[in-house]
Enzyme design. Structure first.
Site, PDB file in Angstrom:
ATOM      1  N   TYR A  46      -9.814 -10.961  -6.324  1.00 16.79           N
ATOM      2  CA  TYR A  46      -8.945 -10.970  -7.491  1.00 16.79           C
ATOM      3  C   TYR A  46      -9.261 -12.121  -8.440  1.00 16.79           C
ATOM      4  CZ  TYR A  46      -6.421  -7.285  -5.213  1.00 16.79           C
ATOM      5  OH  TYR A  46      -6.108  -6.083  -4.623  1.00 16.79           O
ATOM      6  N   ARG A  90       0.861  -1.167   0.000  1.00 13.95           N
ATOM      7  CA  ARG A  90       0.000   0.000   0.000  1.00 13.95           C
ATOM      8  C   ARG A  90       0.909   1.231   0.000  1.00 13.95           C
ATOM      9  NH1 ARG A  90      -1.960  -3.586   3.980  1.00 13.95           N
ATOM     10  NH2 ARG A  90      -4.071  -4.383   3.548  1.00 13.95           N
ATOM     11  N   LYS A 136      -1.776  -2.616   8.038  1.00 18.66           N
ATOM     12  CA  LYS A 136      -2.917  -2.203   8.833  1.00 18.66           C
ATOM     13  C   LYS A 136      -2.919  -2.910  10.174  1.00 18.66           C
ATOM     14  CE  LYS A 136      -6.106  -0.966   5.096  1.00 18.66           C
ATOM     15  NZ  LYS A 136      -7.433  -1.219   4.484  1.00 18.66           N
TER      16      LYS A 136
END
Length: 310
Positions: free
Chosen positions: A291, A165, A188
């Site tokens: 995905y 990210r 995260k």
């Protein structure tokens, strides 16, 4: 988090201040999430002042009904709020009242009836391998100085070549040096994962390290802004926005799309879904399974354009 004012310790304003502090200390939420949660509770506080005709106290909070919460969400929808923003408000309220019950003994049964709107799950829009590499090269070419060109290239290669990210890439410090075959990434909820480092990505990082005017330090951000402070993610996003038109790429070609492309291209080449989950740092496999839909959608698109009977 609102204007300072003298409040009774058992008002919503005071309770929310304690709650937000607990989130910073215990859950390590992103600043963006904290600001969003704080804004929701401030709006809810203002709504209850009008709705109840006075300052909302802990006793008043415990007595709230599902109709009270629906009234707040109806007001928000009247302001033009989309489902995603309403869902975020619901999440903030649920989280706050769960904490209030656990930490302060404020038990509001009405919150149990609060429903979050159903959200259409968007498929990530990946870019092709050629477009991904072209975009990264264009951003580097457009940079004003050699060291910022090397910096932006290294950051974007971490997104496309390692699946980071943007916040994870910019949170790296000089402690990752010297580089090895892998790097440790904090994602995260402060979870750490090990990510393989392709030679092209490692070479780009070292090219930046050789050119940056800010020598790396173990405790300082690896990627710096032009004045030496932490690199603002907005700078990276702006660089991609500026590079897209010349390549004919859509607005969906963002820094986060490069991470999506990393996962999609791995899956298309036969990578195991659980391995991709580990690489991306997803807590749940369901987050990674999207995905498979992306890959199927791309195959269907190729079929429709290429098959003689499509």
């Amino acid at each position: 988090m609102g204007k300072d004012r003298a409040v009774d310790p058992l008002t919503l304003a005071a309770l929310s201040a304690l709650w937000l502090t607990s989130l910073v200390d215990a859950r390590r939420l992103s600043p963006h999430t904290l600001r969003a949660y704080a804004a929701t509770i401030e709006r809810f506080d203002a709504f209850l002042h009008r709705h109840l005709g006075g300052t909302p106290t802990a006793t008043a909070l415990a007595a709230l009904t599902p109709a009270d919460f629906r009234g707040f969400l109806a007001l928000r929808r009247g302001e033009g709020l989309a489902n995603a923003s309403v869902a975020r408000d619901v999440s903030a309220l649920r989280t706050f009242f769960a904490w209030a019950r656990r930490a302060q003994g404020v038990d509001c049964e009405g919150i149990a009836g609060l429903k979050s709107p159903r959200l259409a799950r968007r498929l990530p829009r990946a870019v092709s391998p050629d477009d991904a590499t072209g975009l990264i090269a264009a951003v580097g070419d457009d940079a004003r100085t050699p060291w910022t060109a090397a910096r932006d290239t290294a950051v974007l290669l971490l997104l496309y070549g390692a699946g980071l990210r943007i916040a994870e890439a910019l949170a790296l410090t000089g402690a990752v040096l010297p580089l090895g075959a892998t790097i440790s990434v904090t994602g995260k909820r402060n979870k750490t994962r090990i990510v393989p480092l392709l030679p092209v990505v490692a070479d780009a990082i070292m090219a930046y390290v050789a050119l940056t005017p800010w020598p790396p330090s173990r405790d300082a951000p690896l990627f710096r802004g032009k004045r030496g402070g932490p690199l603002d993610p907005g700078i990276v996003r702006a660089a991609i926005r500026a590079a897209r038109p010349a390549l004919g790429l859509p607005d969906s070609a963002t820094p986060h799309a490069l991470r999506h492309s990393f996962a999609t291209h791995l899956l298309a080449r036969g990578a195991d879904l659980r391995a991709i989950q580990d690489l991306l740092g997803h807590a749940s496999l369901s987050s990674t399974q999207i995905y498979t839909a992306v890959d199927a959608a791309q195959l269907l698109d190729v079929y429709r354009h290429a098959h003689p009977r499509a």
